[in-house]
Write a protein that holds these residues in place. Structure first.
Motif, PDB file in Angstrom:
ATOM      1  N   GLN A 108      31.097  45.974  38.072  1.00  0.00           N
ATOM      2  CA  GLN A 108      29.771  46.871  38.701  1.00  0.00           C
ATOM      3  C   GLN A 108      29.167  47.520  37.904  1.00  0.00           C
ATOM      4  OE1 GLN A 108      32.387  48.949  41.562  1.00  0.00           O
ATOM      5  NE2 GLN A 108      31.430  48.092  43.439  1.00  0.00           N
TER       6      GLN A 108
ATOM      7  N   TYR B 198      33.856  45.180  50.006  1.00  0.00           N
ATOM      8  CA  TYR B 198      33.749  46.504  49.153  1.00  0.00           C
ATOM      9  C   TYR B 198      32.847  46.202  48.089  1.00  0.00           C
ATOM     10  CZ  TYR B 198      34.786  49.619  45.322  1.00  0.00           C
ATOM     11  OH  TYR B 198      34.567  50.404  44.326  1.00  0.00           O
TER      12      TYR B 198
ATOM     13  N   LEU C  14      37.903  42.624  49.780  1.00  0.00           N
ATOM     14  CA  LEU C  14      37.402  42.663  48.527  1.00  0.00           C
ATOM     15  C   LEU C  14      36.098  42.549  48.733  1.00  0.00           C
ATOM     16  CD1 LEU C  14      37.971  43.353  45.386  1.00  0.00           C
ATOM     17  CD2 LEU C  14      38.466  40.970  45.343  1.00  0.00           C
TER      18      LEU C  14
ATOM     19  N   LEU D 294      45.163  37.708  39.356  1.00  0.00           N
ATOM     20  CA  LEU D 294      45.361  38.769  38.820  1.00  0.00           C
ATOM     21  C   LEU D 294      46.370  39.788  39.525  1.00  0.00           C
ATOM     22  CD1 LEU D 294      42.223  39.649  36.856  1.00  0.00           C
ATOM     23  CD2 LEU D 294      44.338  38.574  35.999  1.00  0.00           C
ATOM     24  N   ASP D 295      46.903  40.824  39.079  1.00  0.00           N
ATOM     25  CA  ASP D 295      47.650  41.877  39.791  1.00  0.00           C
ATOM     26  C   ASP D 295      46.499  42.788  40.530  1.00  0.00           C
ATOM     27  OD1 ASP D 295      50.319  41.911  40.190  1.00  0.00           O
ATOM     28  OD2 ASP D 295      50.575  43.128  38.126  1.00  0.00           O
ATOM     29  N   VAL D 296      46.897  43.450  41.623  1.00  0.00           N
ATOM     30  CA  VAL D 296      45.799  44.122  42.237  1.00  0.00           C
ATOM     31  C   VAL D 296      45.382  45.441  41.367  1.00  0.00           C
ATOM     32  CG1 VAL D 296      46.405  43.778  44.582  1.00  0.00           C
ATOM     33  CG2 VAL D 296      47.728  45.643  43.471  1.00  0.00           C
ATOM     34  N   SER D 297      46.267  45.824  40.520  1.00  0.00           N
ATOM     35  CA  SER D 297      45.629  46.984  39.662  1.00  0.00           C
ATOM     36  C   SER D 297      44.702  46.595  38.496  1.00  0.00           C
ATOM     37  CB  SER D 297      47.091  47.657  38.953  1.00  0.00           C
ATOM     38  OG  SER D 297      47.566  46.712  38.331  1.00  0.00           O
ATOM     39  N   ILE D 298      44.920  45.281  38.142  1.00  0.00           N
ATOM     40  CA  ILE D 298      43.915  44.634  37.188  1.00  0.00           C
ATOM     41  C   ILE D 298      42.849  44.164  37.831  1.00  0.00           C
ATOM     42  CG2 ILE D 298      44.213  43.174  35.373  1.00  0.00           C
ATOM     43  CD1 ILE D 298      46.042  45.004  34.852  1.00  0.00           C
ATOM     44  N   GLN D 299      43.128  43.807  39.014  1.00  0.00           N
ATOM     45  CA  GLN D 299      41.849  43.208  40.000  1.00  0.00           C
ATOM     46  C   GLN D 299      40.798  44.348  40.137  1.00  0.00           C
ATOM     47  OE1 GLN D 299      41.984  40.656  43.570  1.00  0.00           O
ATOM     48  NE2 GLN D 299      41.591  42.780  44.629  1.00  0.00           N
ATOM     49  N   ALA D 300      41.316  45.763  40.318  1.00  0.00           N
ATOM     50  CA  ALA D 300      40.470  46.688  40.695  1.00  0.00           C
ATOM     51  C   ALA D 300      39.653  47.072  39.339  1.00  0.00           C
ATOM     52  CB  ALA D 300      41.184  47.946  41.150  1.00  0.00           C
ATOM     53  N   GLN D 301      40.507  46.901  38.188  1.00  0.00           N
ATOM     54  CA  GLN D 301      39.923  47.034  36.673  1.00  0.00           C
ATOM     55  C   GLN D 301      38.569  46.424  36.569  1.00  0.00           C
ATOM     56  OE1 GLN D 301      42.521  46.580  33.532  1.00  0.00           O
ATOM     57  NE2 GLN D 301      43.900  48.376  34.359  1.00  0.00           N
TER      58      GLN D 301
ATOM     59  N   HIS E 236      38.488  34.812  48.345  1.00  0.00           N
ATOM     60  CA  HIS E 236      39.205  34.441  49.603  1.00  0.00           C
ATOM     61  C   HIS E 236      39.305  35.542  50.518  1.00  0.00           C
ATOM     62  CE1 HIS E 236      42.619  35.124  46.805  1.00  0.00           C
ATOM     63  NE2 HIS E 236      43.069  35.720  48.141  1.00  0.00           N
TER      64      HIS E 236
ATOM     65  N   ILE F 237      37.156  44.596  38.715  1.00  0.00           N
ATOM     66  CA  ILE F 237      35.859  44.737  39.826  1.00  0.00           C
ATOM     67  C   ILE F 237      34.862  45.779  39.172  1.00  0.00           C
ATOM     68  CG2 ILE F 237      35.354  45.434  42.157  1.00  0.00           C
ATOM     69  CD1 ILE F 237      35.858  42.540  41.964  1.00  0.00           C
ATOM     70  N   ALA F 238      35.618  47.175  38.630  1.00  0.00           N
ATOM     71  CA  ALA F 238      34.934  48.377  38.307  1.00  0.00           C
ATOM     72  C   ALA F 238      34.106  47.836  37.120  1.00  0.00           C
ATOM     73  CB  ALA F 238      35.897  49.364  38.129  1.00  0.00           C
TER      74      ALA F 238
END
Ligand SMILES: Nc1ncnc2c1ncn2[C@@H]1O[C@H](COP(=O)(O)OP(=O)(O)OP(=O)(O)O)[C@@H](O)[C@H]1O
Ligand code: SF4
Ligand code: SF4
Ligand SMILES: [Mg+2]
Lengths: 326, 326
Positions: free
Chosen positions: B204, B226, B223, B191-198, B219, B200-201
């Motif tokens: 959580q 964090y 990440l 996934l794109d970093v922006s979607i990856q962050a979504q 890998h 992960i949130a």
């Protein structure tokens, strides 16, 4: 200036995929072209090399000045001579540039013989020297190997070697390390950055990772939905991003000591090209600062503190630019 | 081999792996002897209830094999798997199906893991159907709410969704049975970093709301530092380091190298990037001694002949003859 792109617009069919994109990169500089997938990074790269014509793309406006010459109007045969010689293109998949049936050495030799008119023997000596410079162990032996005998990281180095063999002045690298392991990614990216400084090559590095941009780029151009959101020197951008999209992209990468829950991502996704609005900011759907003005007027580009920003309500300007050790 | 006992990791271990080993045979054809490699070797790991354990390493280090072993999707060559204190290493039939309700997995490629002919509703009901159970009324809508997808998505097919949306469906499917432990194998790697962050949130939030336990395979050390509360570093099939505190400085040279290869979004931290030399050797031709020795800047003579023992450190445990002192 080695490459200057001014107000580049590009269409495929009825879709206007790039809308007045501008940036510049000089010899000895790394420019990061950054944005999410679907923001227009790869299309920009294809436009620069003329390859976009093969997928039916038409440059509808603007200029692409390479060493003073406008590539946008150049006929295909002249472009082909530039490609592979003065301008090299590196993609995510090294096999797209390599021939599975020829040895590594033959392929790198061929470039030097074609473009520099070297003899077979001189070309091979140069190949081995270049491979060694790219820190490939046992370069003479690797030159006799076939692509399938090498790891992905090694193959990507060979593609870089081909660019060097032709004495390319500008390298355009489209996500060159995405498919590689992190330790190998770091090796390749640092090799590219070193080459740029030593040989005064210009490098355009396409990535979606603001971490990579921060670590090796001098300049950055943030693209969103076919338009430039913000561009300028890397240190300035990271010290105080002005465009809400740049700030959001930086916030997508975990960093040392980040508080739990601080990594939020960007809500929603990049609009598809068919849904691009014209008289509006295309980021408005996802932007926490958006208001009615953003939805009905295209934000004008303003130049402030060395950055070009296209936003109606940019984040505050940092008063003094920070000093960054190089 | 000497081994530091795996600390019981809190009072309530949900998953305990001990001496887990998996060998694969490969090749073996006409005039070619079969070769054998050890994808996971003598691995000890305890996961406490409510914890988020990160397993990090580069391609081929055995992360996915570990995930499939823990899920009982493949059989171990040696070792034991305890789930909530019960030995589940060899259970099958009804007991295995009961285990699968409590133990779920999310895969890397959300496209490959969803059947293109199934709607989202089919896909979320499938876990119940597979066990011949009735789908609880309103469960599909509830699951879509939990992963932040509009209820109208129930009628969509995978190709009608973005990568991030598909991965939300993958997560919803894993939640269907209200599991205790979810194994996440690189859920954001494509996934794109922006979607990856979504994503992960979202993970959580879900962990907090449902008291889930995660085994998170990645890998990306940045990440993992964090997201996770405990870090397991693997190299060529073995655990080389466990960090009980994700912010702790590494003791193993490989962990340190991974850290020095990660690109943080901060141009002032440029000096900290130090790519390591060399690449991962073939798992079929491992050097004797420490598998990291050919690339290790701290290697001693004995590293090349004997396998390093695992010893406790102030921050966890490490398998190294010459660890970095705190
Ligand atoms: N079914 C199999 N048969 C033979 N070898 C296998 C099999 N499954 C895995 N392996 C090998 O085991 C090693 C570990 O593989 P694994 O998929 O666990 O790595 P990974 O860490 O998940 O890598 P990646 O980051 O590339 O996904 C690799 O060398 C792989 O080729
Ligand atoms: S113009 Fe408006 S919507 Fe666009 S980025 Fe700026 S504040 Fe956000
Ligand atoms: S055991 Fe030796 S070679 Fe292996 S990581 Fe430690 S110091 Fe390096
Ligand atoms: Mg894997």
């Amino acid at each position: 200036m080695l490459l200057e792109v001014k107000d580049l617009s590009l269409s495929i069919g009825i879709l206007r995929l790039l809308d007045r994109v501008s940036f510049a990169v000089d010899r000895g500089q790394v420019l990061g072209l950054v944005g999410e997938s679907g923001s227009g990074k790869s299309l920009t790269a294809l436009a620069l090399t003329g390859l976009v014509r093969r997928i039916g793309g038409v440059v509808t406006g603007g200029v692409i000045l390479f060493d003073g010459q406008d590539l946008a109007g150049l006929p295909e045969p002249a472009l082909r001579r530039l490609r592979g010689k003065r301008i090299a293109f590196i993609t995510q998949n090294p096999m797209s540039a390599l021939d599975a049936l020829k040895t590594i050495g033959d392929q790198v030799d061929q470039v030097a013989r074609l473009h520099l008119g070297l003899s077979r023997r001189a070309a091979r000596a140069r190949t081995v020297e270049i491979l060694t410079r790219l820190r490939i162990p046992d370069a003479a032996q690797v030159a006799r190997a076939y692509p399938h005998q090498l790891s992905g990281g090694m193959k990507q180095r060979v593609v870089i070697a081909m660019a060097l063999a032709a004495d390319a002045e500008l390298i355009i690298a489209d996500e060159p390390t995405t498919a590689l392991d992190v330790t190998v990614q770091a090796q390749i990216v640092m090799i590219l950055a070193d080459l740029v400084r030593q040989r005064q090559i210009g490098l355009i590095l396409i990535t979606h990772d603001m971490g990579v941009v921060a670590q090796i780029c001098d300049l950055v151009c943030v693209l969103y939905a076919g338009r430039v959101a913000e561009s300028g020197p890397v240190e300035t951008l990271f010290a105080a991003p002005r465009h809400p999209y740049s700030a959001a992209l930086i916030g997508c990468i975990p960093r040392e000591g980040m508080a739990p829950g601080a990594l939020k991502g960007i809500p929603g996704g990049v609009p598809s090209a068919a849904a691009y609005g014209d008289a509006c900011c295309r980021f408005a759907e996802r932007c926490p600062r958006a208001d009615a003005l953003c939805r009905r007027t295209r934000p004008p580009e303003r130049i402030e503190g060395g950055m070009t920003v296209a936003c109606h309500h940019p984040l505050p300007l940092l008063s003094a630019a920070p000093e960054v050790a190089r | 081999m000497t081994k530091a006992a795996e600390p019981s990791a809190g009072a309530d271990p949900i998953l305990a792996l001990s001496g887990l080993t998996r060998r694969f045979q490969s090749g073996g054809g006409f005039l070619r002897p079969a070769r054998s490699m050890t994808a996971v070797r003598d691995l000890d790991l305890t996961v406490a209830r409510g914890d988020c354990v990160g397993v990090v390493g580069e391609s081929g280090c055995g992360k996915s094999t570990l995930a499939r072993l823990a899920m009982r999707l493949i059989e171990p060559s040696a070792g034991r798997i305890l789930f909530e204190g019960a030995d589940v290493t060899h259970i099958r039939g009804r007991r295995l199906r009961a285990l699968r309700k409590k133990l779920q997995m999310v895969f890397q490629d959300p496209y490959a893991s969803l059947d293109p002919r199934y709607t989202v509703r089919d896909c979320l009901e499938e876990p119940f159907r597979a066990l011949g159970e009735k789908v609880p009324a309103g469960r599909v809508e509830q699951l879509l709410d939990q992963v932040g997808l509009p209820r109208a998505f129930a009628g969509n097919y995978p190709h009608q969704m973005s990568g991030g949306q598909r991965q939300r469906v993958g997560i919803a499917r894993a939640l269907a049975y209200r599991p205790d432990l979810i194994v996440l194998d690189e859920p954001t790697a494509s996934l794109d970093v922006s979607i990856q962050a979504q994503i992960i949130a979202l993970l959580q939030d879900l962990q907090r709301q449902h008291g889930l336990t995660y085994l998170f395979i990645s890998h990306d050390l940045g990440l993992v530092r964090y997201f996770c509360s405990r870090i397991v570093v693997m190299y060529l099939g073995s655990v080389v380091e466990v960090l009980e505190d994700p912010q702790a400085a590494p003791a193993h040279p490989y962990t340190a190298a991974l850290m020095a290869s990660s690109f943080t979004p901060d141009p002032t931290a440029r000096a900290t990037i130090a790519p390591m030399e060399g690449e991962i050797p073939s798992p079929f031709a491992l050097p004797p001694g420490c598998p990291f020795a050919p690339r290790c800047p701290r290697a001693l003579d004995r590293c090349r002949s004997a396998y390093p023992p695992t010893v406790p450190t102030a921050r966890g445990r490490v398998a190294c003859f010459n660890p970095i002192e705190a």
